[in-house]
Design an enzyme around this catalytic site. Structure first.
Site: not given
Ligand code: GLC
Length: 754
Positions: A284
């Site tokens: 993430d």
């Molecule tokens: C965010 C979220 C995740 C998302 C990623 C890209 O912080 O936790 O769910 O897909 O970043 O945007």
């Protein structure tokens, strides 16, 4: 035969051989040509936020990103969208780098792209798996037309704590419902043919246990035992793997002391080992770097090492793999086979998407114009939005509203709001594009709809990145106007709740009542007109005890997306008879959290959760144990009657099955849908078991007076759980079967598993 013909002939032969080669052979062949840096480049993901149709990015990391793209040191991008921008970025990677490996373009398609669907928690309340699958499929179609070939969805985190803002993204508290919803979404996004320009790769997130963040505070630590991890958290992820999902995203939290990003037990032993997952895991946003903040890595290099060893194949926005892996390899701290494995997993998805055959497969301007905002998609948002609405209460049949001869007053800060209904994950949507409740009600022209805001919406931050508004806590200037309106109408519809960004990532809250001045507004209006229909517009269960006591009708309308106002109006006027059921328990008090229906009995359950005549039982001195509204609760404008459950046998041998049946009659005056729910209790086992667990449901529709027999097959698979010996087994002994309209069903029938 001249040279040209020979070459063309050879080209055909090679192409034919190439086409016959399996994807794995193509991956191996390409891998063999790649340098170490190019391999690591595939594991590197950058965020967009710049515009390639304009001048080349100037300075800063934009310049590095451009250089890395051109030298094959980027494997994927996120938040680049629109054919023009995607094409421009893809062109650099494909036409300027040595091997021309196409990029993945990832995006958070959590509930729609440009045309916004209801938030996932709302869709889960529909219990309509076909509608949920179609929602994912059409979201994918619209996003794919805009160049997106990969989504960071479905979010499948089970959670029991409404303080956590991201409950809006998932399917609620139950692993059985959560698993079926996860599979429906995966099939919707990926379709039957991943190489189609209308389907995209999906990503199960956040792996794992992110929804169990302590105290419901986002990104907080998670400490749960194997029993909860395997019985409650992992099933929806396993369902996503069984549905053929191509990617996973890990989670920010540490789990029992190990950051998920580096958790080899989760990512290697379970996911890639036991479950034989052949896709890849993306970290993430920045979670590899965040292992330093977790206190798990002393520096970036060690974070990179732990993440790779732990099974994270791709680095989202830490720039650690691209800057540290080569040195780690040279120092013998990581082995090349782990890098090769990660790269092969990534390349495999790119081949399966058809990107090597045509890197511009998702870059068709004509399709983009045809599909974006298409009627088919808009209609689908309305359809699933109606099905997601839950009728919590309807005393004195105040609902449905009358189309003639009834003066309606519409009051509330969210009643005319055309942005909040779009919910939290609406990056590609335009603000102010939802049908408001006011607009929806006005469609029923026979009624004069008078509107008063009651509570002012104030801009918390300047318009721009997120037009975030706050529901004012002090400004009561709208109160008099609202009260005056309430005095002169027959029925007051009040739209209260959370604005779009009051739930979602980073939006944990310690108070779950109606935010700001809304509760006072509700009580003041009720003083002058008791005929109130409260429409909740929110991204999480709220604490609405006063309303539950004093307001005759309450409708849970979540954040329903682009067609919100039309869906709500069609339910309020009875055009659509509400059929939604809660996928999450509504608490009476924040002190009850985490709160969930499939709780354990404890050694002192009291008399079925009620007073046991002394203080020595599991309870609170100042609050009931039960939820205000239970998991699976949802009313209709008609009524349904259930006969007691009948079992085909009171014994079941392992490997066989029995049937559980009821007859259900629509005893009301209008046609209606009912979600018939099957729960099973395993009253004792090698590990303590929940007092009941959802093990089946059927969405049926009955005409007035109609009776239908509903049957469920109960087999050994349904009774399995992760037991004290860490095995997935069904243990012999007595089981109880419940079939009812929600999780409070009491009537049960026993059978014995032999
Ligand atoms: C965010 C979220 C995740 C998302 C990623 C890209 O912080 O936790 O769910 O897909 O970043 O945007």
């Amino acid at each position: 035969m001249n040279a040209k013909t020979v070459t063309f002939f050879l080209f055909l032969v090679i192409n034919c051989i190439y086409a016959q080669q399996s994807v794995d052979q193509k991956v191996e062949e390409l891998l063999s040509k790649m340098t170490l840096q190019e391999k690591i480049g595939q594991m590197n993901q950058y965020n967009g936020f710049w515009n390639f149709t304009g001048p080349t990015p100037e300075g800063g990391d934009q310049k590095i990103k451009y250089e890395h793209l051109a030298s094959g040191l980027v494997g994927s991008m996120l938040n680049v969208r629109g054919v023009e921008e995607v094409k421009a970025v893809q062109k650099i990677a494909v036409e300027e780098s040595r091997l021309g490996i196409p990029l993945l373009f990832g995006f958070d398609l959590i509930h729609g792209y440009k045309t916004v669907f209801p938030i996932p928690l709302a869709e889960a309340a529909s219990w309509d798996l076909d509608a949920i699958k179609r929602s994912a499929s059409l979201s994918a179609k619209e996003a794919a037309a805009a160049g997106i070939n990969w989504t960071f969805a479905p979010m499948v985190d089970i959670t029991r704590d409404a303080r956590w803002g991201r409950v809006m993204e998932g399917a609620g508290e139950d692993p059985y419902l959560g698993s079926l919803v996860a599979a429906a979404r995966v099939h919707g996004f990926q379709g039957e043919d991943l190489s189609s320009p209308h389907t995209i790769a999906a990503s199960a997130k956040h792996f794992a246990a992110y929804g169990f963040a302590e105290s419901g505070r986002d990104y907080n630590t998670v400490d749960i035992g194997l029993n909860t991890l395997h019985n409650m958290v992992l099933p929806p992820f396993k369902a996503a793997v069984d549905a053929g999902i191509k990617t996973f995203m890990n989670s920010f939290n540490d789990l029992n002391g190990i950051p998920a990003t580096a958790d080899a037990y989760l990512q290697r032993e379970i996911l890639k080992g036991e479950w034989n997952f052949e896709g890849f895991v993306v970290s993430d946003w920045g979670s590899i770097r965040e292992m330093i903040d977790h206190g798990y890595a002393k520096d970036r290099k060690q974070a990179g090492k732990m993440a790779l060893l732990g099974g994270s194949d791709m680095d989202m926005e830490s720039s650690i793999y691209i800057n540290e892996l080569e040195a780690l390899l040279k120092e013998g701290k990581v082995k090349l086979d782990l890098i090769d494995d990660a790269v092969k997993r990534i390349l495999k998805v790119k081949f399966e998407l058809g990107l090597f055959e045509n890197p511009y497969l998702y870059c068709d301007e004509v399709l983009e114009k045809q599909i974006t905002g298409a009627e088919e998609i808009i209609e689908a948002t309305l359809d699933v939005a109606k099905k997601s609405i839950v009728l919590l209460k309807n005393e004195n049949r105040i609902l449905p509203l009358k189309k003639e001869g009834q003066k309606i007053g519409l009051i509330g800060p969210l009643a005319a709001d055309k942005t909040s209904p779009l919910g939290n994950w609406r990056i590609a949507a335009d603000n102010n594009t939802a049908v408001s409740v006011l607009e929806g009600l006005q469609k029923f022209k026979e009624n004069q709809i008078n509107y008063a805001q009651g509570v002012k919406l104030i801009n918390k931050i300047p318009e721009g990145f997120h037009e975030e508004v706050d529901i004012n806590t002090t400004d009561q200037t709208g109160l008099e106007e609202a009260i005056a309106l309430a005095k002169k109408v027959d029925v007051v519809v009040m739209v209260l709740g959370e604005y779009g960004f009051q739930s979602g990532e980073g939006r944990s809250r310690t108070k779950l009542g109606l935010p700001g001045f809304q509760q006072e507004l509700l009580e003041k209006v009720a003083e002058v007109n008791p005929n109130i229909v409260l429409v909740l517009m929110n991204g999480r269960p709220l604490i609405i005890n006063w309303a539950s006591e004093n307001i005759p009708a309450i409708v849970e309308a979540w954040h329903l997306g682009t067609q919100s106002g039309n869906a709500i109006a069609q339910v309020l006027y009875g055009e659509y008879n509400p059929s939604g059921k809660l996928p999450m328990s509504f608490p009476r008090s924040i002190g009850q959290l985490p709160l969930y229906y499939n709780n354990k009995s404890t050694g002192r359950p009291g008399a079925d959760g009620e007073d046991a005549g002394s203080v020595f039982w599991s309870h609170y001195g100042d609050e009931k144990n039960s939820p205000l509204y239970a998991f699976g609760h949802g009313l209709s404008y008609t009524q349904f009657e259930y006969t007691p459950v009948i079992l085909s046998s009171n014994e079941m041998r392992k490997g066989s099955s029995i049937m559980a049946s009821v007859n259900i009659t629509n005893t009301g005056k209008v046609k209606g849908k009912e979600v018939v729910q099957l729960y099973v209790q395993d009253p004792y086992g090698s590990a303590t078991r929940p007092i009941k667990e959802l093990k089946g449901f059927q969405l049926i529709e009955l005409n007035p007076g109609e009776t239908k027999k509903v049957s469920f097959t109960i087999n050994e698979e349904l009774l399995k759980f992760y037991n004290a010996q860490q095995k997935w087994v069904a243990e012999e002994g007595i089981f109880y079967v419940f079939i009812g309209t929600d999780s409070t069903v009491k009537l049960k029938k026993p059978f014995e598993l032999l």
